[in-house]
Design an enzyme around this catalytic site. Sequence first.
Site: not given
Ligand code: NOJ
Length: 795
Positions: A298
């Site tokens: 993430d």
């Molecule tokens: C953080 C989030 O937790 C995740 O779900 C998302 O895909 C990513 N950022 C990218 O935006």
Amino acid sequence: MVICLRHALPALFIAALISSSLIAQGRPTPNPQLAAKGLNTRVESLLKKMTLEEKIGQMVQFSAGFATGPGAAEKNTHFDDLVAKGEVGSFLNVVGAEATNHYQHIAMEKTRLHIPLIFGLDVIHGDHTVFPVPLAVAASFDPPAAEIVAHTGGVEARADGVPWVFSPMVDIARDPRWGRIIESNGEDPYLGSVMARAWVRGYQQGDLSKPNSVAVSVKHFAAYGAAIAGRDYNATDMSEITLRQVYLEPYRAAVEEGAATMMSSFNSINGVPATANPFTLTQILRKEWGFDGFVVSDWGAVKELINHSIGDGPTVARKALMAGLDMDMEGNLYGTVIAQQVRSGKIPESVIDEAVRRILRVKFALGLFEHPYVEPGPAYEPTAEKRALARKVADETLVLLKNDPVEGVGALLPMTGKAKKVALMGPMADNQRDIIGSWSQGDPKNAVTLRKALSERLGDGLLYAEGCGLLSGQDAVTLNKVNFGGSVASAVGGNEVPDDDQTIAAAVETAKQADVAILALGESANWMEGEASSRVHLGFTGSQEKLLEAVVATGKPVILVVMAGRPLELKWAAEHVPAILEAWSPGMEGGHAIADVLFGDVNPSGKLPSSLPRAVGQEPLYYAQMPTGRPATGVDLSHIPTDSPSKFVSRYVDEENSALFPFGWGLSYTRFSYSKPTVSRESVPLKEVLASGHSPVVKVGVDVKNTGSVAGTEVVQMYIRNTDASVEQPVRELKGFARVQLAPGESKHVEFPLGFDELNFYNVEVKRTVEPTTYKIWVGGSSLATEETSLQIVE
Ligand code: NOJ
């Protein structure tokens, strides 16, 4: 008519079926979508030509567009150079033909090996066409609806140059304090697994090489939804049995369905951060489940391992990589600290090779080498056809919580012709931004509000007064303190506390002129739902409750429409308002869909995928609780309130244990009756169950009848309880459901298969098994189902 269902085995996907039956026997098999003929040869031959730096470049991802996490502005912005040098393999948040083609041309034309970039984006509930949020889609209990949402969003994303979506989120969410419950399928592992499969099918279409398929990134691996106290990014801590039996099930289903990539989560699991967790990323995901796609972190999660206190930059990068984390999202650590460690022998190059292999496999499978670019198209406008799809899905997601008769009026819903003058009030009534929900890529200007939809039907018969905003000035002050740098205050009109008394008084006057009042209340999609939006108060924000109480006090019949991305506390409303419709964040056709149900053009059929609490202090609240030695009810259904004979039982002294509205709950404008369910065999030898693989050994049958006067759709639900296991099992578990359409007076026979898949649990050795026992089985219209039968598993 007989309906026989097993959602876990979609007949369409024979290949997946074969591979999943092998997995059940403990033999993981390659994902057929990533094992196309010749694909591995191409991967190996390319890998041989790559330098170490080029390999590591494939493992690096940056956000080169808007930010969806902290710190993007601090990062390198010389993206053209990075791409040309082969130091980046993927971008996120770069959207549209112009932007994606720009970088892709550099990758294809200026790099030594011409390896295409893969662009990823958060396409969560449709793309330009905004469907209801995933939690709402789960409320449809309709896997094909999830497939439509995924497919439509995927096709639109691909047309924008994005062949990779960060979806579906399959985290089990049992605590609505966690803002990301909106992206989930709710509290139940069975429903969550069925829906997870449907989302994967919709995006990937069983064939990544189709020009409009997109690769999924199933997230957030693992157990992110169990963040302690519902606080986003917080640690999780649970037994391995719970991890596997509850939280990992939907991910496992998604992998069986052919998911091409996974995203690691921010949280730690029992003390080991998920982004550097060899147990989940390698032992379970790769070795046990046979996953052969790649894992992306993430946002910034590799670097954040430093905050988890497991080492400095080089150490945490190494730990993540060795654990099985292939791509570093927006972290810049892989790009800077891995090469040196390979050269010094701290990291074997074979580990890098394996990560790059997995990434290239997905790029090849998607056909990016052959078709790296996307044709520029006209600016996107939602077509009537897509709007119709968004409306149809939204129609199925609305849950009628309550529709009690009002003295002298009868049931308020449906409204057909009864009310000549309708007063519509509340901050969600005419709110295009918040109706579409958080994580929306689409333009709020395309959203149809409830005010618009009702005025189309009622013309001058519709009176409107906003009554109050979603946030009061005080909320804005609080939110700004939490770190929004003033943006909340400006969005809601500064830190001044607005004079809600006056606007509420005006709304009350409007209500008095009408035959019926509709209040559209809810939650701000922008500030209170989704990521980084955990709440400790689950009531209506701002002055909404005050508005509701004032309108109820007029004595006019009130219909409450709740638009929110999480279960809210509706206790006062449930006691004082005769009709309540849970509409979630219903998307761009939300207004039309709500009006469809209010006027009875659509008979509501949604069911709660998440228990609605009486008070936030009950959270985490879910129906599939473990039994206790001192149940409050004296019977096994500890989620059903009854008087307890003693103080010394498992209960609160100031509130009931039960949900205000339980999992699976949802009313209709008609009534359904259930026969006593039957089993095709009353007892089955254990050996037969253990040898059955995915094949059912018993069928549970029930007759469902529409006993009312209008057609309706019932979500028939089957729950089981293992009454005598070596490890205690939940008081009830959903193990089958079916949407059944019934004309007035019509009856249908529904059958649910039961076999190893439904009956198994994890024993003390943490092995999936079935033991001799008796299963209680209930079938009905919610988790409170009372019609019962049983099945014995004998030695
Ligand atoms: C953080 C989030 O937790 C995740 O779900 C998302 O895909 C990513 N950022 C990218 O935006």
